[in-house]
Design a protein around this motif. Structure first.
Motif, mmCIF file in Angstrom:
data_model
loop_
_atom_site.group_PDB
_atom_site.id
_atom_site.type_symbol
_atom_site.label_atom_id
_atom_site.label_comp_id
_atom_site.label_asym_id
_atom_site.label_seq_id
_atom_site.Cartn_x
_atom_site.Cartn_y
_atom_site.Cartn_z
ATOM 1 N N LEU A 284 0.807 -1.218 0.000
ATOM 2 C CA LEU A 284 0.000 0.000 0.000
ATOM 3 C C LEU A 284 0.839 1.265 0.000
ATOM 4 N N GLY A 285 2.152 1.117 -0.203
ATOM 5 C CA GLY A 285 2.982 2.290 -0.462
ATOM 6 C C GLY A 285 2.614 2.942 -1.786
ATOM 7 N N ARG A 286 1.977 2.192 -2.681
ATOM 8 C CA ARG A 286 1.438 2.733 -3.924
ATOM 9 C C ARG A 286 -0.027 3.066 -3.674
ATOM 10 N N PRO A 287 -0.481 4.276 -4.016
ATOM 11 C CA PRO A 287 -1.857 4.664 -3.688
ATOM 12 C C PRO A 287 -2.880 3.705 -4.295
ATOM 13 N N PRO A 288 -3.844 3.231 -3.516
ATOM 14 C CA PRO A 288 -4.852 2.317 -4.050
ATOM 15 C C PRO A 288 -5.620 2.872 -5.232
ATOM 16 N N ARG A 289 -5.745 4.203 -5.324
ATOM 17 C CA ARG A 289 -6.508 4.797 -6.426
ATOM 18 C C ARG A 289 -5.731 4.821 -7.745
ATOM 19 N N ALA A 290 -4.440 4.442 -7.707
ATOM 20 C CA ALA A 290 -3.618 4.561 -8.909
ATOM 21 C C ALA A 290 -3.952 3.522 -9.976
ATOM 22 N N ASP A 291 -4.545 2.404 -9.595
ATOM 23 C CA ASP A 291 -4.773 1.307 -10.538
ATOM 24 C C ASP A 291 -6.212 0.837 -10.454
ATOM 25 N N TYR A 292 -6.764 0.470 -11.616
ATOM 26 C CA TYR A 292 -8.133 -0.032 -11.689
ATOM 27 C C TYR A 292 -8.127 -1.544 -11.601
ATOM 28 N N LEU A 293 -8.828 -2.092 -10.607
ATOM 29 C CA LEU A 293 -8.966 -3.542 -10.452
ATOM 30 C C LEU A 293 -10.437 -3.938 -10.365
ATOM 31 N N GLY A 294 -11.320 -3.130 -10.958
ATOM 32 C CA GLY A 294 -12.741 -3.397 -10.870
ATOM 33 C C GLY A 294 -13.197 -4.559 -11.726
ATOM 34 N N ASP A 295 -14.506 -4.827 -11.677
ATOM 35 C CA ASP A 295 -15.108 -5.937 -12.404
ATOM 36 C C ASP A 295 -15.698 -5.522 -13.745
ATOM 37 N N ALA A 296 -16.121 -4.269 -13.868
ATOM 38 C CA ALA A 296 -16.888 -3.859 -15.045
ATOM 39 C C ALA A 296 -16.060 -3.804 -16.323
ATOM 40 N N ALA A 297 -14.776 -3.515 -16.201
ATOM 41 C CA ALA A 297 -13.926 -3.357 -17.396
ATOM 42 C C ALA A 297 -12.597 -4.081 -17.187
ATOM 43 N N PRO A 298 -12.592 -5.430 -17.233
ATOM 44 C CA PRO A 298 -11.352 -6.185 -16.982
ATOM 45 C C PRO A 298 -10.193 -5.777 -17.881
#
Length: 226
Positions: free
Chosen positions: A168-182
């Motif tokens: 979590l030293g890398r901001p969680p908002r920096a990367d998309y890991l959602g389901d809608a757009a793999p």
């Protein structure tokens, strides 16, 4: 037991933390692990930590043929991901979440995470930390299902960040890991959910070269004698 085979294969072990540890359970742990175990303020926290590191040693012993207590660990750089010392040592990742331990083993870098389903208050507090698309997806989920869906997403996110070696030293908002757009997930990585016990979510992440397929094999087990 040989390590994972195939183009890109990850084996994920899910192990239960016992209610009590046997006498002398810390025997296979090294000095650093014992020291960290002794710093826990509660007996439950210490037990979970010891059980997780015993599980890691027992699993890796199967792949290396080295006794659990003889395995030696280090880090990539001063703060990088933990590594197993020795020739042809597999890559691994460890996670533990209130009663369940997850260990992932692969030929190289890998990340795994297991989480108990978060309470609604934690979900709401963490929403602003997510990628904007992830947050929008969760806000469309019915409130009764939101905690479970958030926990699944967070497990994928932590698995990926552990695979990167940043945590979590890398901001969680920096990367998309959602389901809608793999397809919008990080390029060059395979990220997948792993079947977990009721009330938990688990996920694994591994680098996958362009054009290659990958597979996850899951093993459900219990922590046995070292």
């Amino acid at each position: 037991m040989r390590g994972p085979t195939g183009p890109v294969t990850v084996e994920v072990w899910l192990l239960d933390v016992p209610a009590e540890l046997p006498e002398g359970a810390c025997g296979p742990l090294d000095e650093g692990e014992r020291r960290r175990a002794g710093r826990f303020a509660t007996e439950a926290g210490r037990r979970r930590y010891v059980a997780a590191h015993l599980a890691l040693r027992q699993v890796l012993s199967r792949y290396t043929g080295v006794a659990p207590g003889e395995l030696r660990f280090g880090r990539e750089g001063r703060y990088g991901r933990p590594v197993l010392r020795g020739a042809a040592a597999p890559g691994f990742s460890l996670s533990h979440g209130h009663g369940v331990v997850a260990v992932a083993v692969a030929a190289g870098a890998v990340g795994v995470d297991v989480q108990r389903v978060c309470p609604p208050g934690t979900v709401e507090a963490c929403l602003p930390r997510l990628h904007p698309w992830e947050r929008a997806e969760l806000e469309r989920v019915a409130p009764a299902r939101r905690a479970a869906e958030f926990t699944r997403l967070w497990a994928r996110k932590e698995a990926y960040l552990k695979g990167l070696g940043t945590g979590l030293g890398r901001p969680p908002r920096a990367d998309y890991l959602g389901d809608a757009a793999p397809a919008a997930r990080p390029a060059g990585w395979g990220v997948a959910q792993v079947t977990a016990p009721a009330g938990y979510a688990a996920a694994v992440a591994v680098p996958v070269p362009a054009g290659e397929t990958w597979a996850v094999r899951s093993v459900r087990s219990a922590l046995g004698p070292a």
